[in-house]
Design a protein around this motif. Sequence first.
Motif, PDB file in Angstrom:
ATOM      1  N   GLU A 150       1.254  35.157  25.127  1.00  0.00           N
ATOM      2  CA  GLU A 150       1.850  33.871  25.487  1.00  0.00           C
ATOM      3  C   GLU A 150       2.250  33.102  24.234  1.00  0.00           C
ATOM      4  OE1 GLU A 150       0.618  29.699  27.743  1.00  0.00           O
ATOM      5  OE2 GLU A 150      -0.741  31.402  27.772  1.00  0.00           O
ATOM      6  N   ILE A 151       3.441  32.544  24.252  1.00  0.00           N
ATOM      7  CA  ILE A 151       3.949  31.708  23.163  1.00  0.00           C
ATOM      8  C   ILE A 151       4.471  30.418  23.783  1.00  0.00           C
ATOM      9  CG2 ILE A 151       5.631  31.490  21.291  1.00  0.00           C
ATOM     10  CD1 ILE A 151       5.722  34.577  21.189  1.00  0.00           C
ATOM     11  N   VAL A 152       4.083  29.284  23.232  1.00  0.00           N
ATOM     12  CA  VAL A 152       4.553  27.990  23.731  1.00  0.00           C
ATOM     13  C   VAL A 152       5.689  27.517  22.832  1.00  0.00           C
ATOM     14  CG1 VAL A 152       3.947  25.609  24.260  1.00  0.00           C
ATOM     15  CG2 VAL A 152       2.269  27.437  24.620  1.00  0.00           C
ATOM     16  N   ILE A 153       6.883  27.492  23.375  1.00  0.00           N
ATOM     17  CA  ILE A 153       8.037  27.008  22.622  1.00  0.00           C
ATOM     18  C   ILE A 153       7.996  25.477  22.631  1.00  0.00           C
ATOM     19  CG2 ILE A 153      10.546  26.950  22.443  1.00  0.00           C
ATOM     20  CD1 ILE A 153       9.301  29.689  21.919  1.00  0.00           C
ATOM     21  N   GLY A 154       7.887  24.905  21.447  1.00  0.00           N
ATOM     22  CA  GLY A 154       7.734  23.465  21.309  1.00  0.00           C
ATOM     23  C   GLY A 154       6.333  23.076  20.914  1.00  0.00           C
ATOM     24  N   GLY A 155       5.419  24.052  20.878  1.00  0.00           N
ATOM     25  CA  GLY A 155       4.016  23.752  20.629  1.00  0.00           C
ATOM     26  C   GLY A 155       3.613  23.690  19.174  1.00  0.00           C
ATOM     27  N   ASP A 156       4.579  23.830  18.261  1.00  0.00           N
ATOM     28  CA  ASP A 156       4.260  23.745  16.840  1.00  0.00           C
ATOM     29  C   ASP A 156       5.522  23.306  16.086  1.00  0.00           C
ATOM     30  OD1 ASP A 156       5.299  26.484  17.498  1.00  0.00           O
ATOM     31  OD2 ASP A 156       5.249  26.650  15.318  1.00  0.00           O
ATOM     32  N   ALA A 157       5.374  23.070  14.790  1.00  0.00           N
ATOM     33  CA  ALA A 157       6.480  22.523  13.998  1.00  0.00           C
ATOM     34  C   ALA A 157       7.692  23.446  13.997  1.00  0.00           C
ATOM     35  CB  ALA A 157       6.010  22.262  12.564  1.00  0.00           C
ATOM     36  N   LEU A 158       7.474  24.762  13.948  1.00  0.00           N
ATOM     37  CA  LEU A 158       8.602  25.692  13.932  1.00  0.00           C
ATOM     38  C   LEU A 158       9.395  25.636  15.230  1.00  0.00           C
ATOM     39  CD1 LEU A 158      10.166  28.100  12.688  1.00  0.00           C
ATOM     40  CD2 LEU A 158       8.451  29.612  13.721  1.00  0.00           C
ATOM     41  N   THR A 159       8.710  25.762  16.363  1.00  0.00           N
ATOM     42  CA  THR A 159       9.430  25.842  17.634  1.00  0.00           C
ATOM     43  C   THR A 159       9.856  24.487  18.185  1.00  0.00           C
ATOM     44  OG1 THR A 159       7.327  25.934  18.845  1.00  0.00           O
ATOM     45  CG2 THR A 159       8.351  28.028  18.252  1.00  0.00           C
ATOM     46  N   ARG A 160       9.358  23.375  17.596  1.00  0.00           N
ATOM     47  CA  ARG A 160       9.880  22.068  18.006  1.00  0.00           C
ATOM     48  C   ARG A 160      11.364  21.949  17.679  1.00  0.00           C
ATOM     49  NH1 ARG A 160       8.248  19.803  21.972  1.00  0.00           N
ATOM     50  NH2 ARG A 160       9.650  18.117  21.450  1.00  0.00           N
ATOM     51  N   GLN A 161      11.837  22.801  16.766  1.00  0.00           N
ATOM     52  CA  GLN A 161      13.243  22.769  16.365  1.00  0.00           C
ATOM     53  C   GLN A 161      14.131  23.648  17.240  1.00  0.00           C
ATOM     54  OE1 GLN A 161      14.327  20.623  13.955  1.00  0.00           O
ATOM     55  NE2 GLN A 161      12.203  19.935  14.179  1.00  0.00           N
ATOM     56  N   PHE A 162      13.579  24.153  18.338  1.00  0.00           N
ATOM     57  CA  PHE A 162      14.342  25.010  19.243  1.00  0.00           C
ATOM     58  C   PHE A 162      15.472  24.248  19.917  1.00  0.00           C
ATOM     59  CE2 PHE A 162      13.733  29.154  21.430  1.00  0.00           C
ATOM     60  CZ  PHE A 162      13.020  29.817  20.429  1.00  0.00           C
ATOM     61  N   ASP A 163      16.601  24.910  20.069  1.00  0.00           N
ATOM     62  CA  ASP A 163      17.635  24.461  20.992  1.00  0.00           C
ATOM     63  C   ASP A 163      17.002  24.430  22.380  1.00  0.00           C
ATOM     64  OD1 ASP A 163      19.600  25.400  23.158  1.00  0.00           O
ATOM     65  OD2 ASP A 163      20.975  24.771  21.586  1.00  0.00           O
ATOM     66  N   CYS A 164      17.160  23.323  23.105  1.00  0.00           N
ATOM     67  CA  CYS A 164      16.398  23.171  24.350  1.00  0.00           C
ATOM     68  C   CYS A 164      16.842  24.153  25.429  1.00  0.00           C
ATOM     69  CB  CYS A 164      16.449  21.724  24.838  1.00  0.00           C
ATOM     70  SG  CYS A 164      18.047  21.125  25.331  1.00  0.00           S
ATOM     71  N   VAL A 165      18.134  24.512  25.481  1.00  0.00           N
ATOM     72  CA  VAL A 165      18.577  25.491  26.479  1.00  0.00           C
ATOM     73  C   VAL A 165      18.017  26.867  26.157  1.00  0.00           C
ATOM     74  CG1 VAL A 165      20.584  26.616  27.516  1.00  0.00           C
ATOM     75  CG2 VAL A 165      20.650  24.166  27.038  1.00  0.00           C
ATOM     76  N   ASP A 166      17.940  27.208  24.887  1.00  0.00           N
ATOM     77  CA  ASP A 166      17.343  28.491  24.506  1.00  0.00           C
ATOM     78  C   ASP A 166      15.864  28.535  24.898  1.00  0.00           C
ATOM     79  OD1 ASP A 166      19.694  29.477  23.397  1.00  0.00           O
ATOM     80  OD2 ASP A 166      19.219  28.751  21.386  1.00  0.00           O
ATOM     81  N   ALA A 167      15.172  27.403  24.781  1.00  0.00           N
ATOM     82  CA  ALA A 167      13.748  27.355  25.148  1.00  0.00           C
ATOM     83  C   ALA A 167      13.566  27.710  26.614  1.00  0.00           C
ATOM     84  CB  ALA A 167      13.174  25.971  24.862  1.00  0.00           C
ATOM     85  N   ALA A 168      14.471  27.237  27.468  1.00  0.00           N
ATOM     86  CA  ALA A 168      14.400  27.570  28.891  1.00  0.00           C
ATOM     87  C   ALA A 168      14.923  28.976  29.159  1.00  0.00           C
ATOM     88  CB  ALA A 168      15.188  26.546  29.698  1.00  0.00           C
TER      89      ALA A 168
END
Length: 483
Positions: A312-330
């Motif tokens: 399991e990986i939480v996109i948005g759960g740390d400094a690196l993934t907080r920079q995700f494009d939100c549509v890509d996260a979904a």
Amino acid sequence: MSRRLLHDEQLTLMRTEHRLVTAMYEHPGALDRPTEHALRYALSLAQLGTFQPGAAAVGKRVSRPDVSVRHPELERFRQLVLDHLAPQVLHTRDAERRLLGAASSLGRVRRAIVETRARVLEVHANDFSSEELDRELGQKTLVSVAGGGGGAGYVYIGAWEVLQNAGHVPAYVLGSSIGAVLGLFRARSRAGDFEEYMSFAKTVRFDDVLRVVSFRARYGLPGVLRLFLHAGIGSQFQHPDGRDLRLDDLEIPFESVVAGVRRGALGESPDQYARSHHLPEDRRPSALALRAQLASQLVKMVGFFNPMMVREIVIGGDALTRQFDCVDAAGFSAAIPGILHYDVARSDRHMHEVLDALLDREDVVALVDGGVANNVPANTAFRRVQEGVIGTRNCYYLCFDSLHPQTTLGHVWLQPVERVVALQVALNERYMSHHIKFSPTLSPVHLLPNPRELDRAVTWGRAQMARELPLMQKFFERVELRP
């Protein structure tokens, strides 16, 4: 005291609170309001640990440091509640007797409530005020957990609409699979425009979002169909100047769960996986051939519900993934293994750098549907709240579930998959304040329903949420400790 023991005690106190408040709802007037409030305040005070002063008042993080409340007086009070109040609530089957037993145990803890609160305020006089402490202990904050389920998940739209109309806006949204896609819309704005969302959804065509196009897998796992979520919904998640929104740009904190395929778990590379599973097609198959391919891949997908296969990986759960494009996260969260391939094929240097770093850090070869790792991730939401994602820790975890065994035609043939998911979801139940198993729903394979089907699903979601709402409202009553 060990971290594990504190964790288990907190869950026991949460379960005690749930059973107590449910009994109060079922038997209004059995206890007077001061007694109700004193009992609930006692349970909140016993759960007190780390929190951010001021966050509960606004439902999000503020510019204040977190404060850890760790004192012998508080530990003694917690044990007092666990020894005397919790057993009266947890071990009494009849709800009315449960209330009377809780009220009788209040005599043992009432004085300790006042003394412990005073001591906490004395020690932390420079950290927070009495008003800030009482707000943290007396006010629930809504956390919305949206599970996967393909087309069955469209009921969530109606449920969120009912909640908003009743004044309940989630402070944090966590989603898996379709729950991540729909949760992204819920998180875009605190005041969601559900009529606009529905109007837009009815304009999205199958070929806008789902296509048979072969391209090399870079971050995702090949599938029968390719999910072009940016082409389908990207226009809804852009700044006025056309720049794509990132997770930090959403008004409500939003995170998605994805599954990372562990290196070596497949026994072949993602491109080899595509060839061995006969997936790299450029021609759209006939309807019959497409059904056969999907049915075959659904059977094989069960193998991904295995922690040895995915993590399991939480996109948005740390400094690196907080920079995700939100549509890509979904999009990655909705990429059903072997069925839907989501990837970042566009020229986007920032996202390529983030994804390269993520795959390397997590030691995974592809990102796929979050549902195979954690379909209704209540435990993850609980952990993220404890880590401080919204500052307050006094939260109500409302969990939406649409992929559970049902007897309708659209579900019955998926029961082998749904039973595997149900076992996984059962591990999360102790973290749930309320678990809504929506029924009826559309079939999970209705990934893009027509306007009539969409209206029907949303109507079902509204109706069920309206039935669940009165009990939920009881938990959100403001608790005030009176002398």
